[in-house]
Scaffold this motif. Structure first.
Motif, short mmCIF file in Angstrom:
data_model
loop_
_atom_site.label_atom_id
_atom_site.label_comp_id
_atom_site.label_asym_id
_atom_site.label_seq_id
_atom_site.Cartn_x
_atom_site.Cartn_y
_atom_site.Cartn_z
N TRP A 40 -80.53 -50.37 -24.25
CA TRP A 40 -79.56 -50.45 -25.33
C TRP A 40 -80.04 -49.79 -26.62
CZ3 TRP A 40 -74.59 -51.32 -24.94
CH2 TRP A 40 -74.14 -51.90 -23.75
N THR A 41 -81.23 -49.19 -26.58
CA THR A 41 -81.72 -48.48 -27.75
C THR A 41 -80.91 -47.21 -27.94
OG1 THR A 41 -83.95 -49.36 -27.48
CG2 THR A 41 -83.74 -47.30 -28.71
N GLY A 42 -80.54 -46.94 -29.18
CA GLY A 42 -79.79 -45.73 -29.48
C GLY A 42 -80.62 -44.47 -29.26
N SER A 43 -79.92 -43.38 -29.04
CA SER A 43 -80.59 -42.09 -28.87
C SER A 43 -79.64 -41.00 -29.36
CB SER A 43 -80.95 -41.85 -27.40
OG SER A 43 -79.80 -41.87 -26.58
N PRO A 49 -82.56 -39.82 -23.13
CA PRO A 49 -83.30 -38.77 -22.42
C PRO A 49 -84.61 -39.26 -21.81
CG PRO A 49 -83.79 -38.63 -24.74
CD PRO A 49 -82.77 -39.73 -24.57
N TRP A 50 -84.64 -40.48 -21.30
CA TRP A 50 -85.89 -41.05 -20.83
C TRP A 50 -85.76 -41.66 -19.45
CZ3 TRP A 50 -84.29 -43.08 -25.84
CH2 TRP A 50 -83.36 -44.13 -25.74
N HIS A 51 -86.90 -41.77 -18.81
CA HIS A 51 -87.04 -42.59 -17.61
C HIS A 51 -88.28 -43.44 -17.86
CE1 HIS A 51 -86.31 -43.77 -13.48
NE2 HIS A 51 -87.62 -43.94 -13.43
N LEU A 52 -88.17 -44.72 -17.60
CA LEU A 52 -89.25 -45.66 -17.89
C LEU A 52 -89.88 -46.13 -16.58
CD1 LEU A 52 -87.22 -47.75 -20.48
CD2 LEU A 52 -88.69 -45.77 -20.91
N VAL A 53 -91.20 -46.09 -16.54
CA VAL A 53 -91.92 -46.56 -15.36
C VAL A 53 -92.78 -47.77 -15.78
CG1 VAL A 53 -93.57 -45.99 -13.54
CG2 VAL A 53 -92.00 -44.23 -14.39
N VAL A 54 -92.47 -48.92 -15.21
CA VAL A 54 -93.24 -50.13 -15.48
C VAL A 54 -94.44 -50.16 -14.56
CG1 VAL A 54 -93.20 -52.66 -15.50
CG2 VAL A 54 -91.14 -51.37 -16.14
N TYR A 94 -87.91 -38.01 -31.63
CA TYR A 94 -87.37 -39.12 -32.41
C TYR A 94 -86.92 -40.25 -31.48
CZ TYR A 94 -84.21 -41.71 -35.45
OH TYR A 94 -83.58 -42.71 -36.14
N ASP A 95 -86.21 -39.90 -30.42
CA ASP A 95 -85.72 -40.90 -29.47
C ASP A 95 -86.87 -41.64 -28.81
OD1 ASP A 95 -83.11 -40.23 -30.05
OD2 ASP A 95 -82.85 -38.98 -28.26
N GLY A 97 -89.91 -42.21 -30.07
CA GLY A 97 -90.47 -43.14 -31.05
C GLY A 97 -89.56 -44.32 -31.32
N ARG A 98 -88.28 -44.06 -31.38
CA ARG A 98 -87.31 -45.12 -31.63
C ARG A 98 -87.34 -46.15 -30.50
NH1 ARG A 98 -80.85 -44.02 -32.68
NH2 ARG A 98 -80.34 -46.13 -33.28
N LEU A 99 -87.39 -45.66 -29.26
CA LEU A 99 -87.43 -46.56 -28.11
C LEU A 99 -88.72 -47.38 -28.13
CD1 LEU A 99 -86.26 -46.37 -24.67
CD2 LEU A 99 -88.74 -46.35 -24.84
N GLN A 100 -89.85 -46.73 -28.42
CA GLN A 100 -91.11 -47.46 -28.43
C GLN A 100 -91.12 -48.57 -29.47
OE1 GLN A 100 -94.80 -45.97 -27.69
NE2 GLN A 100 -94.12 -44.03 -26.85
N GLU A 101 -90.68 -48.25 -30.68
CA GLU A 101 -90.68 -49.25 -31.74
C GLU A 101 -89.76 -50.42 -31.38
OE1 GLU A 101 -92.07 -50.50 -35.62
OE2 GLU A 101 -92.74 -49.00 -34.18
#
Length: 187
Positions: A40-43, A49-54, A94-95, A97-101
């Protein structure tokens, strides 16, 4: 100010990079909630534009720790989320960094510590891509290390833990102009 507003500000002002963690595993449900926050993080243009690997495997987190000068603390995490982005340029950075924060703030809300790891050169990112089986279109620039902060160990060099005075980093109206004096509304 409302109690919830005060709580949010306290969390924002208190968020710090954690680099030393307890061996206690992060609960699967907490990781799922963090992924939902990420979703739900804005971009830019809502492109996500991401894929997240846990990553919860200690050996894999240990291997990730060897993928760059700013990733070593991943050796001690019980979970990490690698952020692989598609595309390039300012909007993607920017996206990222925004997602990480946003995820780090959500982790704090769950009682977890977190820190940002950077895979700063092409060879490191290539190793991360191979380690996690990422397609070539994704660039794994960073990871969020997660866990329960080990408060018995120092987290950052005292030299790095302070903040510049507000007057050094902010102006009002024009560069170098001090804030107007206004009486505080707080009791």
């Amino acid at each position: 100010m409302t109690t919830s507003g005060s709580t949010v500000l306290t969390t924002l002002l208190g968020l710090r990079q954690s680099r030393r963690f307890l061996p206690t595993p992060v609960d699967h449900e907490d990781l799922a909630q963090l992924l939902e926050v990420a979703r739900w993080t804005g971009s830019s243009k809502n492109s996500q534009p991401w894929h997240l690997v846990v990553v919860t495997d200690p050996a894999t987190n240990g291997a990730l720790a060897e993928c760059g000068a700013f990733a070593g603390f991943l050796e001690g995490v019980t979970a990490s989320i690698v952020v692989a982005v598609e595309g390039e340029g300012r909007a993607v950075a920017y996206d990222d960094g925004r997602l990480q924060e946003r995820v780090m703030l959500a982790a704090a809300g769950l009682g977890l510590g977190s820190g940002t790891a950077w895979f700063s050169d092409g060879e490191s990112r290539k190793r991360v891509r191979e380690l996690l089986g990422l397609p070539a279109r994704f660039e794994p620039w960073s990871a969020i290390g997660l866990g329960y902060t080990d408060r018995g160990q120092s987290q950052a060099s005292p030299r790095l833990s302070g903040r510049k005075p507000l007057e050094e980093i902010a102006s009002w109206g024009r560069y170098g102009q001090a804030a107007p004096h206004r009486p505080s509304r707080r009791p």
